[in-house]
Each structure stands twice: as C-alpha cells, then as structure tokens.
Design an enzyme around this catalytic site. Sequence first.
Site, PDB file in Angstrom:
ATOM      1  N   HIS B   6       8.291  86.376  42.267  1.00 21.62           N
ATOM      2  CA  HIS B   6       9.594  85.789  41.931  1.00 21.62           C
ATOM      3  C   HIS B   6      10.075  86.305  40.580  1.00 21.62           C
ATOM      4  CE1 HIS B   6      12.100  81.768  41.725  1.00 21.62           C
ATOM      5  NE2 HIS B   6      12.844  82.827  41.512  1.00 21.62           N
ATOM      6  N   ALA B  71      19.545  85.233  39.993  1.00 21.37           N
ATOM      7  CA  ALA B  71      19.920  84.165  40.925  1.00 21.37           C
ATOM      8  C   ALA B  71      21.196  83.446  40.486  1.00 21.37           C
ATOM      9  CB  ALA B  71      18.776  83.166  41.064  1.00 21.37           C
ATOM     10  N   SER B  72      21.264  83.090  39.212  1.00 21.93           N
ATOM     11  CA  SER B  72      22.443  82.347  38.766  1.00 21.93           C
ATOM     12  C   SER B  72      23.699  83.211  38.826  1.00 21.93           C
ATOM     13  CB  SER B  72      22.229  81.820  37.345  1.00 21.93           C
ATOM     14  OG  SER B  72      22.070  82.897  36.437  1.00 21.93           O
ATOM     15  N   TYR B 193      18.596  73.775  40.996  1.00 20.62           N
ATOM     16  CA  TYR B 193      17.518  74.597  41.576  1.00 20.62           C
ATOM     17  C   TYR B 193      16.465  73.715  42.243  1.00 20.62           C
ATOM     18  CZ  TYR B 193      18.911  79.046  39.276  1.00 20.62           C
ATOM     19  OH  TYR B 193      19.550  80.195  38.883  1.00 20.62           O
ATOM     20  N   GLU B 284       8.978  83.724  37.659  1.00 23.35           N
ATOM     21  CA  GLU B 284      10.418  83.790  37.377  1.00 23.35           C
ATOM     22  C   GLU B 284      10.625  84.043  35.885  1.00 23.35           C
ATOM     23  OE1 GLU B 284      12.851  80.492  38.769  1.00 23.35           O
ATOM     24  OE2 GLU B 284      14.610  81.778  38.936  1.00 23.35           O
TER      25      GLU B 284
END
Lengths: 341, 341
Positions: B6, B71-72, B193, B284
């Site tokens: 990730h 992702a954001s 999230y 992440e």
Amino acid sequence: MIIDCHGHYTTTPPQHQAFRDAQLARLADPSLPVPRPERISDDEIRDSVENHQLKVLRRRGGDFMLFSPKASGMEHHVTDPATARAWATAGNDLVHRVATLFPAHFAAVCQLPQTPGGDLAGSVAELRRCVEELGFVGCNLNPDPSGGHWTSPPLTDPYWFPLYEAMSELGVPAMVHVSSSCNPAFHTLGAHYLNADTSVFAQLMGGAELFARFPALRFVIPHGGGAVPYHWGRYRGLAMREGRPDPAELLRENVFFDTCVYHQPGIDLLHRVIGADNLLFASEMLGAVRGADPATGIEWDDTKAYVDGLKLTDEEYAKVFEGNARRVYPRLDARLTAEGR
Amino acid sequence: MIIDCHGHYTTTPPQHQAFRDAQLARLADPSLPVPRPERISDDEIRDSVENHQLKVLRRRGGDFMLFSPKASGMEHHVTDPATARAWATAGNDLVHRVATLFPAHFAAVCQLPQTPGGDLAGSVAELRRCVEELGFVGCNLNPDPSGGHWTSPPLTDPYWFPLYEAMSELGVPAMVHVSSSCNPAFHTLGAHYLNADTSVFAQLMGGAELFARFPALRFVIPHGGGAVPYHWGRYRGLAMREGRPDPAELLRENVFFDTCVYHQPGIDLLHRVIGADNLLFASEMLGAVRGADPATGIEWDDTKAYVDGLKLTDEEYAKVFEGNARRVYPRLDARLTAEGR
C-alpha cells in the site's frame, strides 16, 4: 456498584410501535386523525423490563442502568417537526415510567426531537422538560439526523450551540448516537453506528475552541469509540501533522468512551490505549447482538465478562464501573448520593 | 522479501498537480483549451521517488512496494467522465514510469476513472489498458466516488459486476480505497477512510452470493480494516443474528486486511483477531501521518516496527511480509517468479 451507562428500551410493549406506525401513516395520508400514544399499563411496562433488561442486568451482576429510547427507533430522518416532538415525548415518557417503576435500577436519558437541518429549539425544550420536570440525567445526541446522508454540520459548528448551552446549564452530558441508516451503503449496526462514533471523534479533534467556550460540555462516544482507539496512533499522528493538541487532551474532562465492544481483544485494546479514567462501563444489552459466542459461551454483549477479564485494580474498577459515570452524569451522582448509595 | 502492498505516489513532480489544476479550470471555464499532461523527465521522477518512498523503504528494511496514484487526489467526485479518464490515465502513466524506472522495487496499481453513479465501462477499459498493456498488478476501487455522500450502491450490487468480471478475468484484486471527503462531517484521513473500510466490510458480510458468482474476486481492505477487527465480536454476533456465515468465512480467499495501523496496540489486536493468513504488510508511508511518536521515536507509519514487535514465527512473517501479497496479487507473483525472486 456497577452502572451500565448505555441501555435502550428495545422491548417496549407493542402499543408504542403502533403509535409510531400511526404517525407514519398520517404523514402518508394527512386526512387521518393525529394519533395519540395508546395506553400502556404499569404491569405491561414492568413485564417488558423485568423479563429482559433487568433480568439480564441482575444475572450479570450489574446494579443500575442508564436507560433511553431505542436508538434505531429514533428515526430522526422523518422531517416533520411535530411528528418528531410527539415521538420523542412518547418515548421519553415511557423510559421515565420505567425509571419511576424501578428507581433502584434505572435512571432515564432522553431522545431529542431532532430533524435533518431543523432548528434545535424543540430539542432544547424537550431536554429541559425531561431534566427539569422528570429527573432525566442525560440525553442522546444524533450527529446525523438524516440517517446516513450526513447533511448536518460537524458537532463543532455553532448550529449545535443552543443545545450545548442548555446541556451546560443543566449539567447533563450527551451520548453521541445515530439512529437507523436510510442509506443502503451503511448497515445500521455494522457500519453506521461505528462510523458515527469515528466521525464525531475526528470532528471533536478540531474542538479546542468548542470546549474553551463550553468547558463543561461532555460527550460519551459509544461502541468503544468506533474505530478510534484501534487507530489511536493515527489520531495522534494526525493531530501532530495538523498542529493540534494530542487527542488525549480531549479525554480529560470532555470526551469519554463506553465499553460496548463485544469481544475480549477489543476491550483489552480499549483499556490499554485509553486507560481507566475515561471509560464508562456499558453493554447496550439486548441491542445489536443477541446470543452467545459458541466458542466461549459468553453472551456477545456481556461486556462485564470482558471488563472482568482486564484484571484491573480495585481503584480502576471503581472508576470504570461507577465513578466515571457519576462524574460524567452529575445528576445521577446527586440522586444516588441523596439515596445514600 | 518484504512487500509493502500500500503505497501512493504522494510526491509527484509539480507538473502533475498543474495538469489537474488546468483540468478543473477548464471545467469551470469551458472556453479554455483541453489541457494535456505537462512533460515530466525521468530524472524528475527518479528524484521524487528516490528521496522519498524508496529512501524510506530501504531505511526500514523493505524491498518492494505496490504503488498507485495518490488516493486523496483521485477526486472521483468530479462528475465529468472525460476529465476522470484523462486524470486516471495521467496518474497511471506516472506510476507506470516509476515501476519501469525502478523495476526491482515497484509494481504499479491503477486508479480507475470512476464518477458518482457513472457507468463502469471507462473503468474497465482503463483497468484492461493498465494490466494488459502496462503490467499493472491490481487496482484501487472507490466504493464512494461521491466523496463522502455515499450515493453508490453497496459493493454487492450488480452495478459493480462489469468491473468484477474484468478483475476476475485478468486475475487482479482491488484495494478498496476512497478519495478526499467533500463532506464536512467526515475528516478525510481521520474518518472518511476508516468509515469506508468499515462500511465495505459490512456490505461484504452480505456477499455470499457475490463470491459464489465471482469466486476469484479479492478485496484488500486497507487501514487495518477500519473498525472491523476491533469490533470483531460485533461482526460475529451480527452474522449469527442475521443467519449469515461467520465473517471469518469471508477471510478465506476473498477479503484481506493491510497493516496500516499506526501504533503497536492496534497491530497487536489486528494479528490477534485476524491471524497471519489474511494480513498483508503495508505502511501507506508518506501518507496520512508524518513524523515520529515523541514517546517512542518510532515514525507513525513505520508499521514494520510494529509488525516486528509481534514476534511472529518465521512462517507467519513469510506470509505477512510476502506470501499473502503474492497470493492476492498473482500477477505480482508471476513477475517476481520470472525474475527468480
């Protein structure tokens, strides 16, 4: 003394739901008469509680329960304010009767007649009625009256201040609790409840000004704080990144978690991360989960078994089982003290 | 070998955001020309990765990372399909270049050009392009392209089946990952999230038919599964109450959790509850949290430190650090095997 701070009247006599059904029928067909709550006898109320919550409370070794109308039944998504007021009044009157019939075991916590985006004057009025006239000790506050569409502003927004002013003046806390989900993306009991707990804590991370303005404002976040204790490092790291105080600051006098986490590893983590000073014993029994874990024989919502499993010191148990609840709900403490308990 | 499943390209050269800004400007003013991605040199890409993700990966003892667009930044809430396609293409092309420049350390995972309620043909086409032409090994699937309004049906709904058909045919899993929240009730990193992870797991609790229809469908739920492992007893109790299989059934071949939980107690609970067979190591890193816990000196997102702290057996470490990722991402396994790794 063991106080369960999170119980709902999930076992009301059928007349109560019949009243709700009549309310909804009239919203669909305004030619129908305005319904009134049907008569429910004291015996019916006694039966509905003695054979359920009270029986289970006693069997598990509990002494006292904070009792409020069924959370999933609050249905704040129904937008008509008069309907919301009548429904909250009926539910609160019923839990008041339970508390009156069983004063040794129950104190009442009220449902507010919220509606999505509606002003909070009706909620303030019902809170005052319940606390000042009926002896209620707290309220349940729904941060998402829309039921899963999340159309209300965060709990730090001035929209909520009229309620906070009344709560502060009356000396009552709010348990943050949503109702049923109307959004198919959110399972009510498996997602919406926990998401609300998580979302509100994240909202309150930006609440330094809020609590400076309302220093006596206290929130109980149920279901063990949603995802928060499990992700405590994430919240601490986010606070640091955003230049905010460590989230532990929120936990001094303003934010508390209950113990409605339904397995030993979850309760172990909750205590390991949050400590005994901000945990309030609770089970929400006869709520989301029914029956027992076939692997252990422990009923899912017998959270006392898990809290017993923590092997706390006597001092810590005194806080989690009783002291913290009396601190967060001072009107409960005053009443118990007056009774010599 | 230690695979971090990730990672996001949170450190793109500034031309990439400039392209996005130009896209949004043109949506506001359609008289502007259709923007094209600006040129980014290989050296710029090398610098952006070597000094960030790759440096941190090496320092922490990792070997390999699955790498996808930020992702954001996916911003699926922007409703124009052509804009979504061009944005996903640009982001995927960039992570492909990273994977090509650093083949020993990165494999690419794609962003899909989803839009709220939009049909999935564009997402299927981009998935095929990325996997078949560019060697991607997985995709990120956003269960809420609206960005916090949750207007899409649950992941068990036939709406999603075209994508599942392509994923099954291509042999790639999806990490379930939302993008930025447009809803002020939801803090992106502190609530949205985690809520998505929680909500999707609850959706998949009703997924027996889904997985019977798509037996090879695999989801990785990031951030340690949101609230789920912490509330595992709740999920087991709910499954029993609803007459569904125990949620552990989902964990055999279809649902996996990553280890993006940023403190030791959370990782301890995750492993205690879920076990080693369904955990994929992930950090992440250079994501939600930056810096180190002042109490321990451990960087918040150095999840390897917490996983090391589990004191697993060699066999368990082999699964969590490598084997499970190769099982869930078979195209990654095929590539590594072909390379003799």
